[in-house]
Design a protein around this motif. Structure first.
Motif, PDB file in Angstrom:
ATOM      1  N   GLU A   1      -6.688   3.949   0.860  1.00  0.00           N
ATOM      2  CA  GLU A   1      -5.695   3.191   0.110  1.00  0.00           C
ATOM      3  C   GLU A   1      -5.749   1.710   0.470  1.00  0.00           C
ATOM      4  O   GLU A   1      -5.552   0.845  -0.384  1.00  0.00           O
ATOM      5  CB  GLU A   1      -4.301   3.747   0.397  1.00  0.00           C
TER       6      GLU A   1
ATOM      7  N   VAL B   1       0.827  -1.206   0.000  1.00  0.00           N
ATOM      8  CA  VAL B   1       0.000   0.000   0.000  1.00  0.00           C
ATOM      9  C   VAL B   1       0.858   1.252   0.000  1.00  0.00           C
ATOM     10  O   VAL B   1       0.571   2.229  -0.687  1.00  0.00           O
ATOM     11  CB  VAL B   1      -0.950   0.011   1.218  1.00  0.00           C
ATOM     12  N   SER B   2       1.932   1.233   0.777  1.00  0.00           N
ATOM     13  CA  SER B   2       2.810   2.397   0.831  1.00  0.00           C
ATOM     14  C   SER B   2       4.202   1.983   1.280  1.00  0.00           C
ATOM     15  O   SER B   2       4.387   0.948   1.913  1.00  0.00           O
ATOM     16  CB  SER B   2       2.250   3.472   1.782  1.00  0.00           C
TER      17      SER B   2
END
Length: 221
Positions: free
Chosen positions: A148, A134-135
């Protein structure tokens, strides 16, 4: 000028720790073996990784061949490795019964010096549907927003999620930010009707499960 060959330390990493530890790019580097005069193998591997992220199975070879320096033999080697992996080790058939069951599928991120926040979506039988990054944060911080996290989960009609991230420091104890993030994500999942099963923090040698430590109680208090 000779072709840029694979750096020995990538092979040594796999030989020493096993193939669950190298990053995706490093695994691709091992498959490719070498780059070209214009394209060192690490840059070629990154381009291959980017292509694989957006390619459907039927378009993999065609899209790989669009990369400068990617010949037919290398493209076929990548596609063949992907297919063999699907046949021999399908994580989508893995049933997660306890927190430690997920670790083999995400362990490679423990080698990174940056935090990777992952979302693992599961069906009603607790079988893995997808593992998504996701990040990616700095040495000790990454951000995860419910939007997200859950956008793909909803599209996949997933019944449950596990979120996870690595701690490059090796200390798996949750920070204050980790606890706040977990509460936020669980509350959002409750609203969406998705079961929030766990938040797992992991390093190369250990992990911390919010579920095992009874930290996923109702947060409406």
């Amino acid at each position: 000028m000779k072709n840029e060959k694979l750096k020995p330390n990538v092979r040594e990493l796999a030989l020493k720790h096993g193939f669950s530890f190298p990053s995706d790019d490093e695994l691709i580097m091992i498959i490719l073996g070498s780059g070209t005069k214009e394209m060192p193998v690490e840059f070629l591997a990154k381009k291959v990784s980017d292509i694989l992220e957006i390619s459907d199975d039927s378009e993999t070879v065609k899209n790989l061949l669009s990369i400068k320096g990617m010949g037919q033999s290398k493209a076929l080697a990548i596609a063949a490795a992907l297919e063999l992996g699907r046949r021999k080790y399908r994580y989508k058939e893995a049933v997660i019964k306890k927190p430690s069951d997920i670790i083999p599928f995400i362990r490679n991120y423990s080698m990174s010096q940056k935090e990777h926040f992952l979302c693992i979506s599961l069906n009603g039988a607790n079988e893995i549907l997808k593992i998504k990054v996701v990040s990616i944060g700095t040495v000790n911080h990454t951000l995860a927003h419910p939007r997200e996290i859950y956008s793909d989960v909803i599209k996949e009609n997933a019944a449950a999620v596990i979120v996870s991230h690595n701690h490059p420091s090796g200390n798996c104890e949750p920070s204050k930010e980790d606890i706040i993030t977990t509460k936020t994500l669980k509350n959002a999942a409750d609203i969406l009707g998705i079961s929030f099963l766990d938040h797992i923090i992991f390093s190369q040698n250990s992990y911390f499960s919010f579920m095992e430590h009874d930290l996923l109680k109702n947060n409406s208090d």
